[in-house]
Structures are given as C-alpha cells and as structure tokens.
Design a protein around this motif. Structure first.
Motif, PDB file in Angstrom:
ATOM      1  N   ASP A  34      -1.461   4.058   1.223  1.00 51.06           N
ATOM      2  CA  ASP A  34      -2.897   3.767   1.229  1.00 51.06           C
ATOM      3  C   ASP A  34      -3.549   4.355  -0.023  1.00 51.06           C
ATOM      4  OD1 ASP A  34      -3.455   6.491   1.597  1.00 51.06           O
ATOM      5  OD2 ASP A  34      -3.731   6.300   3.755  1.00 51.06           O
TER       6      ASP A  34
ATOM      7  N   ASN B 289      -0.508   0.140   4.484  1.00 49.65           N
ATOM      8  CA  ASN B 289      -1.026  -1.158   4.049  1.00 49.65           C
ATOM      9  C   ASN B 289      -0.069  -1.766   3.027  1.00 49.65           C
ATOM     10  OD1 ASN B 289      -4.045  -0.840   5.121  1.00 49.65           O
ATOM     11  ND2 ASN B 289      -3.380   1.078   4.211  1.00 49.65           N
TER      12      ASN B 289
ATOM     13  N   TYR C 174      -3.608  -5.846   3.494  1.00 46.42           N
ATOM     14  CA  TYR C 174      -2.874  -6.198   4.710  1.00 46.42           C
ATOM     15  C   TYR C 174      -2.431  -4.932   5.447  1.00 46.42           C
ATOM     16  CZ  TYR C 174      -2.869 -10.721   2.419  1.00 46.42           C
ATOM     17  OH  TYR C 174      -3.267 -11.878   1.793  1.00 46.42           O
ATOM     18  N   PRO C 175      -3.092  -4.624   6.596  1.00 48.51           N
ATOM     19  CA  PRO C 175      -2.704  -3.429   7.349  1.00 48.51           C
ATOM     20  C   PRO C 175      -1.332  -3.607   7.988  1.00 48.51           C
ATOM     21  CG  PRO C 175      -4.577  -4.539   8.405  1.00 48.51           C
ATOM     22  CD  PRO C 175      -4.241  -5.319   7.183  1.00 48.51           C
ATOM     23  N   MET C 176      -0.573  -2.520   8.055  1.00 51.71           N
ATOM     24  CA  MET C 176       0.744  -2.530   8.678  1.00 51.71           C
ATOM     25  C   MET C 176       0.707  -1.698   9.956  1.00 51.71           C
ATOM     26  SD  MET C 176       2.971  -1.995   5.187  1.00 51.71           S
ATOM     27  CE  MET C 176       4.524  -1.794   6.050  1.00 51.71           C
ATOM     28  N   GLN C 177       1.695  -1.898  10.798  1.00 51.79           N
ATOM     29  CA  GLN C 177       1.808  -1.117  12.037  1.00 51.79           C
ATOM     30  C   GLN C 177       2.941  -0.104  11.897  1.00 51.79           C
ATOM     31  OE1 GLN C 177      -0.372  -1.202  14.401  1.00 51.79           O
ATOM     32  NE2 GLN C 177      -1.462  -2.855  13.352  1.00 51.79           N
ATOM     33  N   PRO C 178       2.815   1.126  12.341  1.00 49.22           N
ATOM     34  CA  PRO C 178       1.627   1.699  12.991  1.00 49.22           C
ATOM     35  C   PRO C 178       0.570   2.169  11.995  1.00 49.22           C
ATOM     36  CG  PRO C 178       3.401   3.320  12.947  1.00 49.22           C
ATOM     37  CD  PRO C 178       3.949   2.057  12.326  1.00 49.22           C
ATOM     38  N   TYR C 179       0.930   2.267  10.708  1.00 51.54           N
ATOM     39  CA  TYR C 179      -0.058   2.714   9.707  1.00 51.54           C
ATOM     40  C   TYR C 179       0.395   2.228   8.340  1.00 51.54           C
ATOM     41  CZ  TYR C 179       3.588   6.267   9.524  1.00 51.54           C
ATOM     42  OH  TYR C 179       4.798   6.898   9.461  1.00 51.54           O
TER      43      TYR C 179
END
Length: 219
Positions: free
Chosen positions: A34, A65, A58-63
């Motif tokens: 980030d 980008n 583009y956000p990613m899982q669990p945290y």
C-alpha cells in the motif's frame, strides 16, 4: 498542504521552502502492498520535493492492493492481467495531471519511483506519456511492452531519464527480466544501465543511497 480527494487514494509529504510549483515525486508500491510502504523513504529524500505516495486501485484480500491482477494457472503458469494494467497506466497518467493541478506543482519536474509492480507501471506511464515525466526510478521491476501505448516508439524521449536497479538474487522477478530494460531503452535513445545489488526482492541500503544521489542530480 492538506491531502485532497482525488481519483486515487494517496498520502503526501509537503516540500520545505517555496511550496508553489515544487518538483514532485510520485511513489507506486508493489503487488499486495500500500501507499505507506515506499513512503518510509520520504524523510531521507530531498526536502524541496513534494512526495505523493499512491495506493493501487484494486484491493486484495485480506489486505493490500494491486495495480493489476496476477493469476496462477496450471496451463499458463503465472500471468498478468494486461487489460487491468493498461487501465492502471491511464489512471496514473490522469492522476498525475490532477495532482499537479490540485497541489500547484511543477509539471515540468515530475519523477516516478516504483517498486516491482509499481516499476512496471512507471515504465508504462513514462514511455507512453514521456511529455509528462522527467525521471523514473525503477526498482526491482521489468519493462512489459504489452502494456505500452500503441506506436509508443514514435514518442520523443529526449527529456526522459531512467535509473534501474535490481537484486541479483531476486526470487520474485528474475534479474534476467530486468536486464532487458536497458537494452530496449537504448534502442529508444534512453541511455541507462541496470545497477545490481546482492539482495532478493527488496531495496538494499546502498541501493537507496545510489538512487537518492541520482535523484538529487536530476530534479
């Protein structure tokens, strides 16, 4: 200089001294990170710079980008979403214009600093829109010609300076991929070389001091 709401989320370090028409350094982090990651460099960089560290869209899982998705497929192995990368390339290009206007920065003194996926995008923006960019610091990335603007070879690169570095034992992006960039850049009339450091996928302290010296000479 308060952070404004623009098309990409970002954090900012304001310049010391004359705040009007300050030179600007944009930072673009790597996959899964980030805007705080590269911003840790900012306290050590030239004080006259306005530093803007940008979060990928583009956000990613669990945290974290990403500037574009990377897929892991049995048939193709690891491959990148070039369509998403092209969208990010143009989002960055538009954001540069927005930020230069919003913060009253010097449009003729713009530097991009990228790491890994952020470097891939920095190359793409600079070679597609060289009229907007003066300097690129390309850390631990490579040049992906599939995400450059059509007919980009016809652009005027005479005002573009590029610093490239890579870890010689990088296990994420092989150094051989990075070595192709200076060869292609030389064909476009941009003279640079790849500075190698005995590290993995990261920035060695001596790498930081080298690109900082380079930056001081070019802003």
């Amino acid at each position: 200089m308060q952070t404004k709401t623009l098309s990409l989320h970002h954090i900012i370090k304001e310049p010391k001294g004359d705040k009007q028409k300050a030179p600007v350094l944009f930072m673009f982090h790597g996959y899964g990170s980030d805007e705080n990651d590269l911003f840790s460099f900012s306290a050590e960089l030239p004080e006259e710079l306005c530093i803007i560290s940008v979060r990928a869209p583009y956000p990613m899982q669990p945290y974290g980008n990403a500037w574009y998705a990377i897929y892991f497929d049995a048939a193709q192995g690891k491959f990148s979403d070039d369509k998403q990368a092209i969208l990010s390339r143009d989002k960055i290009s538009d954001f540069i214009d927005e930020a230069v206007n919003a913060y009253d920065l010097d449009a003729n003194n713009v530097t991009l600093l990228g790491f890994s996926q952020g470097t891939i995008l920095s190359y793409a923006v600079a070679l597609s829109y060289p009229n907007k960019i003066n300097n690129v610091i390309a850390l631990s990335g490579y040049l992906n010609e599939d995400i450059l603007k059509e007919n980009y070879e016809q652009n005027d690169f005479s005002g573009l300076n590029i610093y490239c570095s890579h870890g010689s034992v990088d296990q994420v992006i092989p150094v051989d991929w990075a070595k192709k960039a200076p060869i292609r850049l030389a064909e476009l009339g941009i003279q640079t070389s790849l500075n190698e450091f005995p590290v993995g996928h990261g920035v060695a302290p001596q790498n930081f001091y080298q690109f900082k010296d380079w930056l001081i000479q070019h802003i």
